[in-house]
Motif scaffolding. Structure first.
Motif, PDB file in Angstrom:
ATOM      1  N   ASN A 258      -2.043   2.557  -4.681  1.00 62.38           N
ATOM      2  CA  ASN A 258      -2.401   3.737  -3.912  1.00 62.38           C
ATOM      3  C   ASN A 258      -3.733   3.419  -3.242  1.00 62.38           C
ATOM      4  OD1 ASN A 258      -3.697   6.350  -3.290  1.00 62.38           O
ATOM      5  ND2 ASN A 258      -1.931   7.219  -4.375  1.00 62.38           N
ATOM      6  N   SER A 259      -3.865   3.745  -1.971  1.00 63.54           N
ATOM      7  CA  SER A 259      -5.056   3.350  -1.220  1.00 63.54           C
ATOM      8  C   SER A 259      -6.340   3.968  -1.776  1.00 63.54           C
ATOM      9  CB  SER A 259      -4.916   3.706   0.257  1.00 63.54           C
ATOM     10  OG  SER A 259      -4.690   5.091   0.428  1.00 63.54           O
ATOM     11  N   LYS A 260      -6.232   5.038  -2.585  1.00 59.05           N
ATOM     12  CA  LYS A 260      -7.440   5.607  -3.192  1.00 59.05           C
ATOM     13  C   LYS A 260      -7.979   4.689  -4.287  1.00 59.05           C
ATOM     14  CE  LYS A 260      -5.129   8.478  -6.702  1.00 59.05           C
ATOM     15  NZ  LYS A 260      -4.863   9.866  -7.161  1.00 59.05           N
TER      16      LYS A 260
ATOM     17  N   ARG B 234       0.860  -1.178   0.000  1.00 63.97           N
ATOM     18  CA  ARG B 234       0.000   0.000   0.000  1.00 63.97           C
ATOM     19  C   ARG B 234       0.900   1.233   0.000  1.00 63.97           C
ATOM     20  NH1 ARG B 234      -4.257  -0.295   4.390  1.00 63.97           N
ATOM     21  NH2 ARG B 234      -2.512   0.110   5.808  1.00 63.97           N
TER      22      ARG B 234
ATOM     23  N   THR C 218      -7.005  -1.353  -1.557  1.00 64.02           N
ATOM     24  CA  THR C 218      -6.197  -1.802  -0.416  1.00 64.02           C
ATOM     25  C   THR C 218      -6.307  -3.318  -0.346  1.00 64.02           C
ATOM     26  OG1 THR C 218      -8.081  -1.371   1.064  1.00 64.02           O
ATOM     27  CG2 THR C 218      -6.375   0.324   0.922  1.00 64.02           C
TER      28      THR C 218
ATOM     29  N   ASP D  40       0.929   5.500  -0.829  1.00 61.70           N
ATOM     30  CA  ASP D  40       0.071   6.664  -1.030  1.00 61.70           C
ATOM     31  C   ASP D  40       0.748   7.821  -1.771  1.00 61.70           C
ATOM     32  OD1 ASP D  40      -2.111   5.482   0.155  1.00 61.70           O
ATOM     33  OD2 ASP D  40      -1.583   6.185   2.161  1.00 61.70           O
TER      34      ASP D  40
END
Length: 498
Positions: free
Chosen positions: A332-334, A315, A337, A317
Motif C-alpha cells: 500500500n503506498s501509505k 503498488r 512505494t 492502495d
C-alpha cells in the motif's frame, strides 16, 4: 660515455612517465543490484522508511542520475546489454530470461566490458549473479536437459564448467549461475563448483521463494550477500597490493527473490521481509565502500551503483499488503512505494520496469552531491569504461553504447546519444527521446494488466518529464511526435549501427 648515460636517463624518464600514466588509470567498480526499485532508496524517495545510509552516502559523495534506465525490465537481457554494449533483443533472446542450467547467451566472439578492459591492462573480476548461461558438464549417459530449469541428475558437479565468466572477459569469478531462486544452489569459482550438492532443496513459497533443486551444505540463502561482500573485500585487498588497475563487476543477488534478509536485519524496517532485505542490500554496498576506504583505493576508483530492473513489488492502495501479510508481493503506498512515482513493476515497459537508481562516485572528478537528469542506459557502460580506461572499441563491438563520461565530469553540453530503447519481458518495445516516450504496443508487455501485445495499436505516448506516472496517452493529440518516434525506433531496431 656521456651519450650512453644520457640514453639511460632518458629511458628511465620515459619508463617513469609510462608507469605513472599506467598507475593513474582509475579502477572501475560497477555494482548491479537485483530488482531494486527507484523508490527503495531514501536518496531518491524521501518518504521511504527503509534505511539506506550507504546508498545515501554515494549520492552525497557523487552524482545522482534521475533518468537512468536498464535496457530491459528483467534480469538476463539487462546483463547481456550491460556487458556487451548491445541490446539483448539483437541476440537470440527476444523475451524472458535464462535459467540456472542454460547455455551461454553471450556469443564467443563478442567483446565484453571485461575483454575491453583486459586489453587496456586491467585485472578484471566478476563476483555475484551471472545469469548469462554457462555450459555445465553432464553426467555420462545423462539425459538432455528438458528445459532451462531442469538439470537435476544431469550435471556432474565434480567436473569443470565451460564458457562461463572467465571465458567472457573476466580473469576471476565467484558467484551463482543465475537468480538466487533458481537451482543449482551451489557456489561457483572460476570454472568449477566449489562444493558438490548434498541436499535436495524443496520449493518454498514467497517471500522465501525458491524452486526445488540441488543445494550444497555451504549455500545458505540468508548469508548469500555477506558471502559476496566478503569475496569483494578480499579481492580489493589483493588489488591494493598490485601495480595494475582493476575492474570489479559486482552483480548482487538481492533484493530479488528469495527475500531472505540476514537475521540481523529481520524486523528492522517494519516493512516486512522485503523492506529488511533492501536494508540488507544497502549494508552489502556499505561493506564494499568500507573495503575501498580501508585499502585506500577509494580516491582512484570510479564506483557506480544501479539495478538490473525495477522492483517486483506492486503498488496497491485498496488491498492487504506485504506489511500485514508477508506473502503478498505488493505495498500500500501509505507504507512504501518500491518503484517510487513510476507506473508499473518489474518486467513492464512502463517506467517502473526499467527506471532505476543510479549513483556514481569518483573523488576529484565527479562533483559531490551533484545531479544529472539526462537519459542514460546500462548499455552505455561499455563506451564509458572504454573512455575512462583509454581503450579502443573494436569495429563491430558495443553498437548500442555511448559514453556518459562527459556527464560524470559535469560537461552536459558535449553529451549526446541516440534515443534509448526500452524492452519488456514479453517483448514490448518503447523508445525514449528527451522527455518523450512512445510505447509500441497496447499494454505493459510484462506483469501489470493489461499486458497487451507488441506493435498492436493503440500505441501509448507520454511526456515523462510532465507525466512520470504515464497517466495520459497523447498518441492522438501529438500524432506527429508519435510518428517521428516510431520512425526513429525502426531505424535503430533494424540497424545496429544506425
Amino acid at each position: 660515455m656521456l651519450w650512453g648515460s644520457m640514453k639511460r636517463i632518458l629511458f628511465l624518464i620515459g619508463f617513469l612517465v609510462v608507469s605513472s600514466v599506467h598507475a593513474a588509470k582509475p579502477n572501475i567498480v560497477f555494482i548491479l543490484a537485483d530488482d531494486m526499485g527507484y523508490g527503495d532508496v531514501q536518496a531518491l524517495n524521501s518518504k521511504s522508511k527503509i534505511p539506506t545510509p550507504h546508498l545515501n552516502r554515494l549520492a552525497k559523495e557523487g552524482m545522482t542520475f534521475t533518468d537512468a534506465h536498464s535496457p530491459s525490465a528483467v534480469c538476463t537481457p539487462t546483463r547481456y546489454g550491460t556487458l556487451t554494449g548491445r541490446y539483448c533483443w539483437r541476440s537470440r533472446m527476444k523475451r524472458g530470461v535464462l535459467g540456472g542450467y542454460s547455455a551461454p547467451l553471450i556469443e564467443k566472439d563478442r567483446s565484453t566490458v571485461g575483454t575491453l578492459l583486459q586489453g587496456a591492462g586491467y585485472h578484471t573480476a566478476a563476483i555475484g549473479k551471472w545469469h548469462l548461461g554457462m555450459n555445465m558438464t553432464r553426467r555420462a549417459g545423462g539425459k538432455t536437459f528438458k528445459d532451462r530449469w531442469d538439470g537435476d541428475g544431469n550435471v556432474d558437479f565434480t567436473k569443470p564448467i565451460a564458457d562461463g565468466p572467465i571465458t567472457r572477459g573476466f580473469h576471476e569469478y565467484f558467484g551463482v549461475s543465475a537468480s538466487l531462486d533458481m537451482a543449482p544452489y551451489v557456489w561457483i569459482e572460476n570454472d568449477h563448483f566449489v562444493k558438490p550438492p548434498t541436499i535436495q532443496q524443496a520449493a518454498v513459497k514467497f517471500p522465501g521463494y525458491v524452486r526445488n533443486g540441488p543445494r550444497s551444505d555451504d549455500f545458505e540463502f540468508e548469508k548469500g550477500l555477506d558471502v559476496l561482500a566478503a569475496r569483494a573485500g578480499g579481492f580489493l585487498g589483493r588489488m591494493a597490493n598490485e601495480k595494475k588497475p582493476f575492474s570489479l563487476y559486482l552483480p548482487l543477488t538481492g533484493p530479488h527473490k528469495p527475500v531472505t534478509p540476514h537475521p540481523r536485519f529481520k524486523g528492522k524496517t517494519g516493512l516486512g521481509p522485503y523492506g529488511d532485505f533492501v536494508m540488507n542490500v544497502d549494508d552489502t554496498i556499505g561493506q564494499v565502500l568500507t573495503a575501498l576506504d580501508e585499502t585506500k583505493l577509494s580516491e582512484n576508483t570510479l564506483v557506480m551503483f544501479t539495478s538490473d530492473n525495477g522492483s517486483f513489488m506492486y503498488r496497491i492502495d485498496d488491498e492487504v499488503d506485504h506489511v500485514s501479510e508477508h506473502g503478498k508481493q505488493q505495498y500500500n503506498s501509505k507504507h512504501h512505494t518500491a518503484n517510487g512515482q513510476w507506473r508499473g513493476t518489474k518486467a513492464d515497459v512502463w517506467e517502473g520496469g526499467h527506471h532505476v537508481p543510479f549513483f556514481a562516485r569518483w573523488p576529484g572528478k565527479i562533483k559531490a552531491g551533484s545531479n544529472c537528469n539526462r537519459v542514460i542506459t546500462h548499455t552505455d557502460l561499455f563506451a564509458t569504461a572504454a573512455e575512462v580506461a583509454g581503450a579502443k572499441i573494436l569495429d563491430g563491438a558495443a553498437p548500442d553504447s555511448f559514453s556518459y563520461l562527459s556527464l560524470l565530469l559535469g560537461n552536459e553540453k558535449s553529451y549526446s546519444r541516440p534515443p534509448v530503447i526500452h524492452h519488456s519481458s514479453g517483448g514490448m518495445f518503447a523508445i525514449r527521446e528527451r522527455g518523450w516516450k512512445l510505447v509500441l504496443g497496447n499494454g505493459s508487455g510484462g506483469r501489470q494488466a493489461p499486458k497487451g501485445k507488441p506493435f498492436q495499436k493503440p500505441f501509448f505516448l507520454a511526456n515523462i518529464l510532465e507525466d512520470g506516472a504515464e497517466t495520459k496517452n497523447r498518441a492522438e493529440s501529438d500524432a506527429k511526435i508519435a510518428a517521428r518516434l516510431e520512425a526513429a525506433f525502426h531505424k535503430i531496431h533494424t540497424n545496429e549501427r544506425r
